[in-house]
Scaffold this active site. Structure first.
Site, PDB file in Angstrom:
ATOM      1  N   ASN A  60      -4.875   6.512  61.578  1.00  0.00           N
ATOM      2  CA  ASN A  60      -3.714   6.885  60.774  1.00  0.00           C
ATOM      3  C   ASN A  60      -2.484   7.105  61.643  1.00  0.00           C
ATOM      4  O   ASN A  60      -2.598   7.447  62.821  1.00  0.00           O
ATOM      5  CB  ASN A  60      -4.021   8.154  59.972  1.00  0.00           C
ATOM      6  CG  ASN A  60      -5.203   7.960  59.035  1.00  0.00           C
ATOM      7  OD1 ASN A  60      -5.538   6.837  58.660  1.00  0.00           O
ATOM      8  ND2 ASN A  60      -5.846   9.049  58.664  1.00  0.00           N
ATOM      9  N   VAL A  61      -1.332   6.964  61.022  1.00  0.00           N
ATOM     10  CA  VAL A  61      -0.059   7.141  61.734  1.00  0.00           C
ATOM     11  C   VAL A  61       0.715   8.327  61.180  1.00  0.00           C
ATOM     12  O   VAL A  61       1.916   8.471  61.437  1.00  0.00           O
ATOM     13  CB  VAL A  61       0.793   5.855  61.639  1.00  0.00           C
ATOM     14  CG1 VAL A  61       0.113   4.701  62.360  1.00  0.00           C
ATOM     15  CG2 VAL A  61       1.088   5.477  60.183  1.00  0.00           C
ATOM     16  N   ASP A  62       0.025   9.203  60.419  1.00  0.00           N
ATOM     17  CA  ASP A  62       0.716  10.274  59.697  1.00  0.00           C
ATOM     18  C   ASP A  62       0.804  11.598  60.447  1.00  0.00           C
ATOM     19  O   ASP A  62       1.512  12.510  60.019  1.00  0.00           O
ATOM     20  CB  ASP A  62       0.061  10.503  58.329  1.00  0.00           C
ATOM     21  CG  ASP A  62      -1.457  10.732  58.421  1.00  0.00           C
ATOM     22  OD1 ASP A  62      -1.921  11.364  59.395  1.00  0.00           O
ATOM     23  OD2 ASP A  62      -2.173  10.287  57.495  1.00  0.00           O
ATOM     24  N   CYS A  77      14.438  -3.206  75.391  1.00  0.00           N
ATOM     25  CA  CYS A  77      14.447  -2.439  76.645  1.00  0.00           C
ATOM     26  C   CYS A  77      13.261  -1.497  76.795  1.00  0.00           C
ATOM     27  O   CYS A  77      13.071  -0.892  77.849  1.00  0.00           O
ATOM     28  CB  CYS A  77      15.750  -1.649  76.773  1.00  0.00           C
ATOM     29  SG  CYS A  77      15.931  -0.269  75.605  1.00  0.00           S
ATOM     30  N   GLY A 102     -13.524   8.413  56.252  1.00  0.00           N
ATOM     31  CA  GLY A 102     -12.504   7.783  55.421  1.00  0.00           C
ATOM     32  C   GLY A 102     -11.975   6.464  55.924  1.00  0.00           C
ATOM     33  O   GLY A 102     -10.808   6.159  55.713  1.00  0.00           O
ATOM     34  N   CYS A 105      20.655  -0.460  74.260  1.00  0.00           N
ATOM     35  CA  CYS A 105      20.895  -1.859  74.621  1.00  0.00           C
ATOM     36  C   CYS A 105      21.257  -2.751  73.444  1.00  0.00           C
ATOM     37  O   CYS A 105      21.534  -3.944  73.639  1.00  0.00           O
ATOM     38  CB  CYS A 105      19.670  -2.430  75.329  1.00  0.00           C
ATOM     39  SG  CYS A 105      18.262  -2.731  74.214  1.00  0.00           S
ATOM     40  N   SER A 142     -12.791   2.207  55.959  1.00  0.00           N
ATOM     41  CA  SER A 142     -13.621   1.090  55.513  1.00  0.00           C
ATOM     42  C   SER A 142     -14.101   0.255  56.685  1.00  0.00           C
ATOM     43  O   SER A 142     -14.978  -0.593  56.527  1.00  0.00           O
ATOM     44  CB  SER A 142     -12.826   0.198  54.554  1.00  0.00           C
ATOM     45  OG  SER A 142     -11.770  -0.452  55.254  1.00  0.00           O
ATOM     46  N   HIS A 150      -3.498   3.517  66.221  1.00  0.00           N
ATOM     47  CA  HIS A 150      -2.466   2.603  65.713  1.00  0.00           C
ATOM     48  C   HIS A 150      -1.057   3.145  65.897  1.00  0.00           C
ATOM     49  O   HIS A 150      -0.121   2.652  65.274  1.00  0.00           O
ATOM     50  CB  HIS A 150      -2.724   2.296  64.236  1.00  0.00           C
ATOM     51  CG  HIS A 150      -3.991   1.535  63.999  1.00  0.00           C
ATOM     52  ND1 HIS A 150      -4.660   1.537  62.787  1.00  0.00           N
ATOM     53  CD2 HIS A 150      -4.727   0.760  64.831  1.00  0.00           C
ATOM     54  CE1 HIS A 150      -5.734   0.782  62.887  1.00  0.00           C
ATOM     55  NE2 HIS A 150      -5.799   0.304  64.111  1.00  0.00           N
TER      56      HIS A 150
END
Length: 292
Positions: free
Chosen positions: A118-120, A146, A234, A197, A236, A135
């Site tokens: 998860n990215v939460d 940059c 949780g 940049c 799959s 992830h």
């Protein structure tokens, strides 16, 4: 020919059925040295839908791929418009009983580590330490030119300033923080560039079709080697980024235990799959172990 990432799989007919018996999970945690591997399903009780469960976001939404994001300016505009709106909702999510139980297991020395797909950031918000974000994270932004990193909250402010009239109503939110908007709703959205940049900005997350950094993969493989067992929560296990660690554990003769309502791509490697809601399951296991 550009290949699309694996978004689904077809369960084999001979996969073992799920159970409601929590003793194998309880026994594994009582032994200690458990490596947790979590997926989107652990965050559904916090209001963030998963990808593939009942009502999952893949039924209405195809996630952005790395190839489309880097090759198409229109795709980037669509992504940032949807992600900017989704960030407001995503940031209000709070840890649920599942995240809190994992943090409690860690505090009591029962875990060897936590890997999350998860990215939460909800594991960390619940108090888990040393979480490996397989992830990446939505809280940080990367410049593809940059390589500079910057906080997502700074980008959110810049996007607010560049799009003061942007107030669409989303049809839904997705596990990657992306909101469901129509083409008309994102038309005219202004994307901002790197302040250092002028390069293209991307959230510091691994998009579908993008590879997890090799050093991160090797770190996770080391965690599997050091673990007594692997507890999948949780997920799959459809994508190889997580499935490979389950296969590694099984090859090394370490028990794999899965808590997931639906069948997973790793069931054939698992000692058991508990088919119950995560929050209730982990809270019950904590109670059995005498952990508040």
């Amino acid at each position: 020919m550009r290949m699309r990432p694996t978004l689904s799989w077809t369960p084999a007919g001979d996969l073992p059925p799920g159970t409601t018996d929590l003793e194998p999970v309880t026994d594994a945690l009582r032994t200690g040295g458990v490596l947790v591997l979590s997926g989107a399903g652990i965050s559904t009780e916090s209001g963030i839908p998963d990808y593939r469960g009942e009502g999952g976001s893949l039924s209405r939404h195809t996630p952005m791929t790395y190839q489309d994001f880097t090759a198409d300016a229109h795709a980037r505009r669509r992504y940032w418009a949807r992600s900017h709106l989704g960030w407001r909702t995503f940031g209000r999510a709070r840890p649920n009983a599942g995240h809190q139980a994992v943090a409690a297991f860690g505090r009591h020395g029962l875990l060897s580590g936590v890997i999350t797909q998860n990215v939460d950031g909800l594991h960390q918000a619940a108090g888990s330490e040393g979480v490996v974000e397989l992830h990446g994270t939505l809280t940080r932004v990367l410049c593809l030119s940059c390589g500079a990193f910057s906080p997502r909250r700074e980008l959110a402010l810049r996007l607010e300033e560049a799009n003061p009239a942007f107030e669409p109503v989303a049809a839904g939110i997705n596990p990657d923080g992306d909101a469901d908007l129509t083409g008309n709703q994102v038309e005219g959205f202004r994307v901002v560039s790197c302040t250092a940049c002028g390069g293209t900005l991307k959230p510091d997350v691994v998009f579908f079709g993008e590879s997890v950094p090799p050093q991160r993969v090797e770190h996770c493989r080391g965690l599997v080697r050091a673990a007594t067992s692997v507890l999948v929560l949780g997920s799959s296990l459809t994508v190889m980024s997580g499935l490979r660690f389950v296969r590694q554990a099984a090859k090394e003769g370490k028990p794999v235990l899965i808590v997931n309502r639906d069948q997973t791509r790793g069931d054939q490697h698992a000692l058991t799959r508990v088919s119950l809601p995560l929050g209730t399951t982990l809270s019950t296991v904590a109670h059995r172990l005498g952990i508040a």
